[in-house]
Design a protein around this motif. Structure first.
Motif, PDB file in Angstrom:
ATOM      1  N   GLY A  93       0.811  -1.208   0.000  1.00 23.40           N
ATOM      2  CA  GLY A  93       0.000   0.000   0.000  1.00 23.40           C
ATOM      3  C   GLY A  93       0.847   1.261   0.000  1.00 23.40           C
ATOM      4  O   GLY A  93       2.088   1.212   0.066  1.00 23.40           O
ATOM      5  N   PRO A  94       0.213   2.439  -0.057  1.00 28.07           N
ATOM      6  CA  PRO A  94       0.957   3.700  -0.079  1.00 28.07           C
ATOM      7  C   PRO A  94       1.893   3.881   1.113  1.00 28.07           C
ATOM      8  O   PRO A  94       2.946   4.508   1.001  1.00 28.07           O
ATOM      9  CB  PRO A  94      -0.153   4.762  -0.061  1.00 28.07           C
ATOM     10  CG  PRO A  94      -1.352   4.068  -0.613  1.00 28.07           C
ATOM     11  CD  PRO A  94      -1.244   2.651  -0.160  1.00 28.07           C
ATOM     12  N   GLY A  95       1.526   3.331   2.271  1.00 34.74           N
ATOM     13  CA  GLY A  95       2.346   3.493   3.465  1.00 34.74           C
ATOM     14  C   GLY A  95       3.730   2.904   3.338  1.00 34.74           C
ATOM     15  O   GLY A  95       4.661   3.322   4.039  1.00 34.74           O
ATOM     16  N   ALA A  96       3.908   1.917   2.446  1.00 34.68           N
ATOM     17  CA  ALA A  96       5.222   1.315   2.257  1.00 34.68           C
ATOM     18  C   ALA A  96       6.234   2.349   1.772  1.00 34.68           C
ATOM     19  O   ALA A  96       7.429   2.248   2.067  1.00 34.68           O
ATOM     20  CB  ALA A  96       5.137   0.152   1.274  1.00 34.68           C
ATOM     21  N   LEU A 252      -1.597  10.652   2.364  1.00 35.91           N
ATOM     22  CA  LEU A 252      -1.994   9.250   2.367  1.00 35.91           C
ATOM     23  C   LEU A 252      -0.788   8.342   2.652  1.00 35.91           C
ATOM     24  O   LEU A 252      -0.894   7.367   3.397  1.00 35.91           O
ATOM     25  CB  LEU A 252      -2.624   8.880   1.026  1.00 35.91           C
ATOM     26  CG  LEU A 252      -3.006   7.396   0.841  1.00 35.91           C
ATOM     27  CD1 LEU A 252      -4.069   6.985   1.857  1.00 35.91           C
ATOM     28  CD2 LEU A 252      -3.493   7.145  -0.596  1.00 35.91           C
ATOM     29  N   ILE A 253       0.365   8.679   2.061  1.00 37.46           N
ATOM     30  CA  ILE A 253       1.581   7.895   2.293  1.00 37.46           C
ATOM     31  C   ILE A 253       1.925   7.871   3.777  1.00 37.46           C
ATOM     32  O   ILE A 253       2.251   6.822   4.347  1.00 37.46           O
ATOM     33  CB  ILE A 253       2.754   8.463   1.469  1.00 37.46           C
ATOM     34  CG1 ILE A 253       2.543   8.188  -0.028  1.00 37.46           C
ATOM     35  CG2 ILE A 253       4.078   7.883   1.939  1.00 37.46           C
ATOM     36  CD1 ILE A 253       3.547   8.870  -0.931  1.00 37.46           C
ATOM     37  N   VAL A 254       1.819   9.043   4.412  1.00 35.89           N
ATOM     38  CA  VAL A 254       2.193   9.145   5.827  1.00 35.89           C
ATOM     39  C   VAL A 254       1.174   8.439   6.719  1.00 35.89           C
ATOM     40  O   VAL A 254       1.539   7.647   7.604  1.00 35.89           O
ATOM     41  CB  VAL A 254       2.349  10.622   6.242  1.00 35.89           C
ATOM     42  CG1 VAL A 254       2.634  10.730   7.742  1.00 35.89           C
ATOM     43  CG2 VAL A 254       3.463  11.280   5.439  1.00 35.89           C
ATOM     44  N   THR A 255      -0.103   8.697   6.506  1.00 36.29           N
ATOM     45  CA  THR A 255      -1.118   8.102   7.383  1.00 36.29           C
ATOM     46  C   THR A 255      -1.194   6.585   7.207  1.00 36.29           C
ATOM     47  O   THR A 255      -1.329   5.837   8.177  1.00 36.29           O
ATOM     48  CB  THR A 255      -2.500   8.720   7.115  1.00 36.29           C
ATOM     49  OG1 THR A 255      -2.830   8.566   5.721  1.00 36.29           O
ATOM     50  CG2 THR A 255      -2.498  10.209   7.452  1.00 36.29           C
ATOM     51  N   ASP A 256      -1.083   6.128   5.967  1.00 37.30           N
ATOM     52  CA  ASP A 256      -1.178   4.699   5.710  1.00 37.30           C
ATOM     53  C   ASP A 256       0.038   3.938   6.253  1.00 37.30           C
ATOM     54  O   ASP A 256      -0.041   2.735   6.491  1.00 37.30           O
ATOM     55  CB  ASP A 256      -1.309   4.440   4.207  1.00 37.30           C
ATOM     56  CG  ASP A 256      -1.816   3.041   3.904  1.00 37.30           C
ATOM     57  OD1 ASP A 256      -2.937   2.724   4.313  1.00 37.30           O
ATOM     58  OD2 ASP A 256      -1.067   2.262   3.267  1.00 37.30           O
ATOM     59  N   ALA A 257       1.148   4.649   6.452  1.00 34.66           N
ATOM     60  CA  ALA A 257       2.351   4.016   6.994  1.00 34.66           C
ATOM     61  C   ALA A 257       2.129   3.509   8.412  1.00 34.66           C
ATOM     62  O   ALA A 257       2.805   2.564   8.850  1.00 34.66           O
ATOM     63  CB  ALA A 257       3.512   5.010   6.980  1.00 34.66           C
ATOM     64  N   PHE A 258       1.172   4.119   9.137  1.00 37.30           N
ATOM     65  CA  PHE A 258       0.943   3.745  10.534  1.00 37.30           C
ATOM     66  C   PHE A 258      -0.401   3.061  10.767  1.00 37.30           C
ATOM     67  O   PHE A 258      -0.617   2.454  11.815  1.00 37.30           O
ATOM     68  CB  PHE A 258       1.054   4.987  11.416  1.00 37.30           C
ATOM     69  CG  PHE A 258       2.407   5.625  11.365  1.00 37.30           C
ATOM     70  CD1 PHE A 258       3.453   5.143  12.144  1.00 37.30           C
ATOM     71  CD2 PHE A 258       2.660   6.687  10.507  1.00 37.30           C
ATOM     72  CE1 PHE A 258       4.713   5.723  12.090  1.00 37.30           C
ATOM     73  CE2 PHE A 258       3.915   7.267  10.438  1.00 37.30           C
ATOM     74  CZ  PHE A 258       4.947   6.780  11.229  1.00 37.30           C
ATOM     75  N   GLN A 261      -4.168   0.621   6.343  1.00 31.70           N
ATOM     76  CA  GLN A 261      -5.555   0.342   5.988  1.00 31.70           C
ATOM     77  C   GLN A 261      -5.704  -0.180   4.564  1.00 31.70           C
ATOM     78  O   GLN A 261      -6.704  -0.797   4.225  1.00 31.70           O
ATOM     79  CB  GLN A 261      -6.397   1.620   6.136  1.00 31.70           C
ATOM     80  CG  GLN A 261      -6.544   2.064   7.593  1.00 31.70           C
ATOM     81  CD  GLN A 261      -7.386   3.325   7.720  1.00 31.70           C
ATOM     82  OE1 GLN A 261      -7.672   3.995   6.732  1.00 31.70           O
ATOM     83  NE2 GLN A 261      -7.780   3.643   8.938  1.00 31.70           N
ATOM     84  N   SER A 262      -4.674   0.066   3.718  1.00 35.72           N
ATOM     85  CA  SER A 262      -4.813  -0.272   2.301  1.00 35.72           C
ATOM     86  C   SER A 262      -4.578  -1.738   2.000  1.00 35.72           C
ATOM     87  O   SER A 262      -4.990  -2.247   0.956  1.00 35.72           O
ATOM     88  CB  SER A 262      -3.846   0.577   1.466  1.00 35.72           C
ATOM     89  OG  SER A 262      -4.113   1.950   1.640  1.00 35.72           O
ATOM     90  N   VAL A 263      -3.859  -2.439   2.882  1.00 33.42           N
ATOM     91  CA  VAL A 263      -3.524  -3.842   2.618  1.00 33.42           C
ATOM     92  C   VAL A 263      -3.640  -4.661   3.884  1.00 33.42           C
ATOM     93  O   VAL A 263      -3.755  -4.122   4.986  1.00 33.42           O
ATOM     94  CB  VAL A 263      -2.071  -3.972   2.091  1.00 33.42           C
ATOM     95  CG1 VAL A 263      -1.934  -3.350   0.722  1.00 33.42           C
ATOM     96  CG2 VAL A 263      -1.094  -3.345   3.059  1.00 33.42           C
ATOM     97  N   GLY A 264      -3.574  -5.977   3.720  1.00 27.61           N
ATOM     98  CA  GLY A 264      -3.514  -6.850   4.877  1.00 27.61           C
ATOM     99  C   GLY A 264      -2.084  -6.960   5.367  1.00 27.61           C
ATOM    100  O   GLY A 264      -1.157  -6.419   4.785  1.00 27.61           O
ATOM    101  N   TRP A 333      -2.795   1.367  -8.951  1.00 27.66           N
ATOM    102  CA  TRP A 333      -2.379   0.451  -7.883  1.00 27.66           C
ATOM    103  C   TRP A 333      -3.568  -0.241  -7.218  1.00 27.66           C
ATOM    104  O   TRP A 333      -3.418  -1.266  -6.565  1.00 27.66           O
ATOM    105  CB  TRP A 333      -1.584   1.211  -6.827  1.00 27.66           C
ATOM    106  CG  TRP A 333      -2.372   2.267  -6.105  1.00 27.66           C
ATOM    107  CD1 TRP A 333      -2.699   3.510  -6.569  1.00 27.66           C
ATOM    108  CD2 TRP A 333      -2.938   2.176  -4.799  1.00 27.66           C
ATOM    109  NE1 TRP A 333      -3.439   4.200  -5.646  1.00 27.66           N
ATOM    110  CE2 TRP A 333      -3.599   3.402  -4.544  1.00 27.66           C
ATOM    111  CE3 TRP A 333      -2.963   1.181  -3.826  1.00 27.66           C
ATOM    112  CZ2 TRP A 333      -4.254   3.652  -3.343  1.00 27.66           C
ATOM    113  CZ3 TRP A 333      -3.621   1.439  -2.629  1.00 27.66           C
ATOM    114  CH2 TRP A 333      -4.261   2.653  -2.400  1.00 27.66           C
ATOM    115  N   GLU A 334      -4.770   0.314  -7.419  1.00 29.18           N
ATOM    116  CA  GLU A 334      -5.959  -0.240  -6.764  1.00 29.18           C
ATOM    117  C   GLU A 334      -6.620  -1.368  -7.546  1.00 29.18           C
ATOM    118  O   GLU A 334      -7.582  -1.956  -7.076  1.00 29.18           O
ATOM    119  CB  GLU A 334      -6.979   0.879  -6.543  1.00 29.18           C
ATOM    120  CG  GLU A 334      -6.487   1.949  -5.585  1.00 29.18           C
ATOM    121  CD  GLU A 334      -7.472   3.087  -5.419  1.00 29.18           C
ATOM    122  OE1 GLU A 334      -7.982   3.251  -4.298  1.00 29.18           O
ATOM    123  OE2 GLU A 334      -7.747   3.804  -6.400  1.00 29.18           O
TER     124      GLU A 334
END
Length: 461
Positions: A93-96, A252-258, A261-264, A333-334
């Protein structure tokens, strides 16, 4: 082949566990704090070194500072910046991407230490030629009782620097963006095309690597700046056209890093894939880049460490971020397609007019992958020379050219599983030896920066 791919992926997952993540990221934090953040304060001086202000033709080594960085970047500015980013987002996900940034920020300090050591502890190979790299750092700096660690790095490095990822992804993007749309290749049966393209690429790679390291440095210093400018120009067009959307995706990159929510896989899964792909991108702490910087023409180890630390900033914080934003902006990516470079190609084809995006990214991948394959031959040859003697390493050219062909027909999962596993095994001796020899780096750094601050930064003065 499917069973082999699954086995390699399982091995990669095991090796890239929490201990290795802590070793790489925690190690970088340690080096930053231990150095009192000194390397970060000398970026301007590093650029001055890179521009040739301190070059001396009579210094020991094979490559100028600019050639050494270009050779190192030609190894890192490749599939890690295009296919690696796509895989990171597709799986994590974007958090990566945030955790890729983390590897780059702490990687600045790691590269300063590892590449300073690469020059500080250069040693002779079996031919009597002076070489650099983690295996020589361990042998010269830590002594005979650590020789097993040097052998471990060289053995893993011989595998980790194989050209299989580069040719695999290059073959895929050329096939899917040029030949399949033109009706020249059956998308369901690409083996014959892959084989022919692998043979063609092997001939091109062989034409460069049979000229030796100086030809590699000569080619790299001309290819790397132009390919970065071309790729940055393409991404800039996309980002400017969607400039109002950038803050949302950066957030989104920053929030999803913690939140993941985008992936399992949860937070640990996102951190692992981000650090893994970040290491594949900038190689900080892996050790391959130290082999290129160890060939620099200089008598000042700290000077080459300063040049080397520019690498993570360029290839991960700049180039990888641009790739990530293009993928996120287009939304490709979705759709569940995590097939490496195809995801990046799809993003550019989706947003740039006509077939321009697809053809342009194909050309960029061609340059990126080719330059990486040129440099990785040099790394692999040095590892083989350390293991069996430098007088035999010239045979590696033939084996390497053969691997270009085999990599073109191998499945994506197998090649990434193989290389990721080797990178993990390379990181252990590189980081352990750097921890043990860090005090020597700081002694040299204090001396160099003191001379720099009083205008006597050249030891000749």
């Amino acid at each position: 082949m499917e069973t082999l791919a699954q086995s390699l992926q399982a091995l990669s997952g095991f090796l890239w566990g929490t201990p290795l993540i802590v070793l790489l990221v925690g190690g970088g934090v340690f080096f930053a704090i231990y150095s009192r953040f000194q390397p970060y304060r000398y970026f301007a001086h590093a650029v001055a070194i890179l521009r040739g202000k301190y070059d001396h033709a009579e210094d020991p080594g094979d490559l100028s500072h600019a050639q050494a960085l270009a050779a190192a970047l030609s190894g890192t500015l490749g599939m890690g910046n295009i296919a690696g980013v796509a895989l990171a987002i597709g799986i994590g996900g974007p958090g990566a991407v945030f955790w890729m940034w983390v590897t780059a920020v702490v990687g600045v300090a790691t590269k300063f230490f590892t590449c300073t050591l690469a020059v500080m502890y250069r040693g002779p190979d079996s031919n009597g030629d002076i070489q650099g790299g983690p295996m020589y750092v361990i042998r010269e700096g830590l002594g005979k009782r650590w020789h097993w660690l040097a052998m471990m790095f060289a053995a893993a490095g011989l595998i980790g620097t194989l050209p299989v990822v580069q040719i695999n992804q290059l073959t895929q993007v050329i096939r899917e963006t040029v030949f399949v749309p033109a009706g020249l290749v059956d998308a369901g049966n690409p083996f014959f095309f892959n084989l022919l393209f692998g043979l063609f690429a092997a001939a091109v790679v062989g034409g460069v690597i049979f000229g030796g390291v100086k030809r590699v440095g000569y080619v790299a210093v001309r290819l790397v700046p132009s390919m970065v400018l071309l790729y940055m120009g393409m991404t800039l067009l996309v980002l400017l056209a969607n400039i109002t959307e950038l803050p949302r995706y950066l957030a989104l990159i920053v929030t999803d890093a913690f939140t993941a929510q985008s992936v399992g896989g949860g937070l640990i899964g996102v951190i692992t894939i981000g650090v893994m792909r970040g290491a594949f991108s900038n190689e900080a702490g892996i050790g391959t880049e130290a082999m290129a910087h160890g060939a620099a023409k200089t008598t000042e180890p700290v000077r080459e460490g300063l040049v080397a630390m520019l690498g993570p900033f360029i290839d991960t914080l700049v180039v990888c971020t641009c790739t990530a934003l293009v993928i996120l902006l287009t939304g490709v990516w979705e759709n569940g397609d995590v097939d490496g470079v195809s995801l990046t190609a799809m993003a550019f084809a989706d947003i740039l007019p006509g077939q321009f995006g697809a053809y342009a990214i194909s050309f960029v991948v061609l340059i990126f992958a080719s330059s990486t394959m040129f440099t990785f031959w040099y790394y692999g040859a040095k590892c083989l020379g350390f293991l069996i003697g430098a007088h035999r390493q010239h045979h590696y050219r033939y084996f390497y050219v053969l691997l270009v062909v085999l990599g073109a027909i191998a499945p994506l999962e197998a090649v990434f599983g193989l290389i990721d596993s080797a990178y993990a095994l390379m990181a252990i001796p590189t980081m352990v030896s750097t921890f043990l020899l860090a005090p020597q780096v700081m002694t040299a750094a204090r001396d160099y920066f003191q001379r720099l601050n009083v205008g006597q930064e050249d030891s000749r003065n």
